[in-house]
Design a protein around this motif. Structure first.
Motif: not given
Lengths: 261, 385
Positions: A142, A146-148, A246, A250
């Motif tokens: 990330y 932000v979406k990865g 998750d 990061w």
């Protein structure tokens, strides 16, 4: 105009002052009630008996270790909790361990397991027969987005066996260091499959790659939960799934389950 | 293939623990090997003893700390509980191999991290008054000071003799420097400097690959200490006990910052246990922290710097499991400066008892020459008798 008695003029001011003091005392009583250090044990017990629902009186009686009679709130409370009061200023005292025998038995027999997990908050799937899938695990970073961003290499790969007794992984990590020890995937995975097709539970997880000669890293012990970006496994018609997890702020991971049957 | 090896997080994590070993001479112990070993876990930041070992028998505890007292504590006896994060420690207690000293502190009341950490390592009466550490001075007295492994030497281990320490580097290939190169450098030096480079050359051949997390370092330390002529002292530092905010998570008093750090402490003790093996029977492990936390909770589910805390002890040398304390009470009038848990046991006495047991030194000698206080009370019989 009627003449007021002489004594009225001389007594009115002190009388009003007296009434004011009395009213102020009554108003201030709850404030002073918290500090009962100067009260005798007898006084405290009398208040406990007359106002058994007053927490301050009960606490003070408990602190002093008073038994104010069978009808007093302290006695009732003692019976409810079985709690004894910790004595103060006794000099150095050794308070030996007094474990509940059942608790002690559990402590002595149970190994500490970092993947211990309570599945009771999930509805686990009841499978008519086990499901087998191929899988690979990729890291999502990330840092830039932000979406990865799913990285184009496998952190781990192999075969996943989904049963009513849990999830068994036959595969290997590709993160170097301690991850090359197969026991992490064999013994340090405690996962289940929910009715909705998500993997849940805890497992040892290697987030960082360690090259030859570098200091190895211990695994993280992460919790897998249903993720809003996941495309769960249809347990009635299992084909494939994409399960997100998750890990740290990061980076996370994506499990791709394919060729399920 | 993309990969991350050294990043900000890695560096931050790396700073979370350091291992120091001492008392490992190259040519035998000057006065014979001490009877046991001593390991110190320094908990930096000020650990909250009232949450770690909650005094459940004190009615003021729940009245004043309900929002941060762990609900899932293990009742140890009628008066004390154990934080649910300390799972391995609970098992040690059940086996009679762990005890805690409560309402204890070094004689320091000013609540500064820098001064407090200096006091607990130096063992002096005022901050920065000591140039050596209490453990280093004790090693000198035991004739056990000598070689060890290290880059930076913490104050607690500094004595009059030479020490060094160990810390796994994470730069590729740094664990195996060229022996030829080191030997050439050694030849360019004389006397002590040459010996140091020779030692580095020898160490480079060991090819030690140890993860740098506290638990792995503890296991490594335990393994080293279990060897014949291995070190008799080790020190591990664990940070982040300064729980001003979010000491617990809202609605879950068993989770939060303190719970996470106590898991680390639990892992460290477990690491020592595994590494020490049979040497556990002669070992003592104790924690140090610069101060405790306030009795009252602040507005962010945290606590401020306080005075007394708790000391955790573990090892096969303990005579049994329990809580040692002279309980001062938690009511306002019982608190130190109407805010902190009062200290009723000088933690230097606990350190002295551990030194007496592990290094075989006389209490009076420790009191006068290690802590410079001849009338330091002796608490040995409460822990080891």
């Amino acid at each position: 105009m009627t003449q007021l008695p002489f004594i009225y003029y001389y007594c009115r001011v002190p009388a009003m002052l007296l009434v004011s003091i009395l009213v102020a005392s009554l108003l201030a009583f709850p404030v002073f009630a918290a500090d009962m250090s100067g009260w005798s044990d007898k006084s405290v017990c009398r208040l406990v008996t007359s106002k058994a629902d007053n927490a301050d009186y009960l606490a003070e009686a408990q602190r002093r270790g008073l038994d104010c009679g069978a009808g007093a709130g302290t006695s009732k409370k003692k019976q409810q909790t079985g709690q004894k009061l910790l004595p103060k200023n006794q000099g150095i005292v050794f308070y030996p361990l007094k474990l509940n025998p059942e608790t002690k038995k559990q402590l002595l027999s149970k190994p500490i397991n970092k993947t211990e997990f309570d599945f009771s908050s999930y509805q686990l799937a009841t499978l008519a027969q086990p499901i087998t899938c191929q899988f690979n695990l990729r890291r999502v970073e990330y840092g830039d987005d932000v979406k990865g961003r799913i990285e184009n290499w496998d952190m781990a790969r192999g075969r996943m066996l989904l049963t009513n007794d849990g999830v068994k992984i036959e595969g290997y990590w590709r993160m170097g260091g301690l991850s090359t020890d197969p026991s992490y995937l064999e013994h340090e995975v405690n996962l289940g499959l929910t009715k909705a097709g998500h993997l849940v539970g805890k497992m040892a997880y290697f987030l960082l790659k360690v090259d030859e000669g570098e200091v190895p890293e211990q695994p993280l012990y992460i919790e897998l939960k249903p993720h809003k970006r996941s495309k769960p496994l249809d347990i009635n018609n299992p084909k494939q799934a994409e399960l997100w997890t998750d890990v740290e702020d990061w980076a996370g991971g994506v499990w791709k389950l394919t060729r399920c049957k | 293939m993309s990969k991350l090896t050294v990043g900000r997080r890695s560096i931050l994590k790396a700073g979370a623990a350091s291992l120091f070993l001492a008392g490992m001479p190259t040519s035998g112990f000057a006065k014979g090997k001490p009877p046991g070993s001593i390991s110190v876990i320094i908990l930096e930041g000020g650990m909250d003893g009232l949450a770690t070992i909650p005094p459940i028998g004190d009615p003021d505890l729940m009245r004043m700390r309900k929002s941060i007292s762990p609900e899932g504590y293990l009742p140890l006896n009628d008066f004390f509980g154990l934080h649910p994060s300390l799972k391995f420690y609970a098992q040690l207690m059940a086996r009679g191999h762990a005890s805690a000293v409560h309402a204890t502190a070094f004689p320091y009341t000013k609540r500064s991290h820098f001064e407090g950490q200096n006091i607990i390592q130096g063992g002096g009466l005022s901050p920065f008054s000591e140039k050596t550490g209490w453990l280093g001075r004790a090693l000198d007295l035991a004739g056990a000071a000598g070689r060890s492994l290290s880059l930076e030497m913490p104050l607690i281990l500094r004595g009059h003799h030479e020490n060094d320490n160990f810390y796994p580097a994470s730069i590729r290939g740094s664990g195996r420097p060229s022996a030829d190169l080191v030997e050439m450098i050694a030849m360019g030096h004389q006397m002590d400097a040459a010996q140091i480079f020779t030692k580095v050359a020898n160490k480079s051949e060991e090819n030690v690959q140890v993860p740098r997390d506290p638990a792995s370092l503890a296991k490594y330390a335990g393994q080293a200490m279990a060897q014949v002529d291995g070190p008799v002292v080790s020190v591990i530092r664990v940070e982040n006990f300064d729980t001003h905010a979010n000491q617990v998570e809202k609605g879950d008093t068993d989770s939060g910052r303190l719970a996470r750090q106590l898991v680390v402490v639990d892992d460290v003790i477990a690491g020592y246990r595994r590494g020490l093996g049979k040497a556990w029977d002669d070992a003592i492990i104790l924690t140090l922290t610069e101060f405790g936390r306030t009795v009252a909770v602040n507005g962010t589910l945290g606590t401020e710097h306080g005075y007394a805390s708790v000391g955790l002890l573990a090892g096969g040398t303990l005579s049994g499991s329990g809580i040692v304390t002279d309980w001062p009470g938690l009511s306002k009038k019982d608190q130190f400066e109407k805010r902190d848990l009062m200290a009723t046991i000088d933690y230097r006495s606990v350190c002295a008892a551990c030194l007496e047991k592990s290094l075989g030194l006389d209490h009076d000698l420790i009191a006068s020459q290690v802590f410079h206080q001849p009338d330091l009370p002796r608490v040995f019989e409460h822990l080891f008798a």
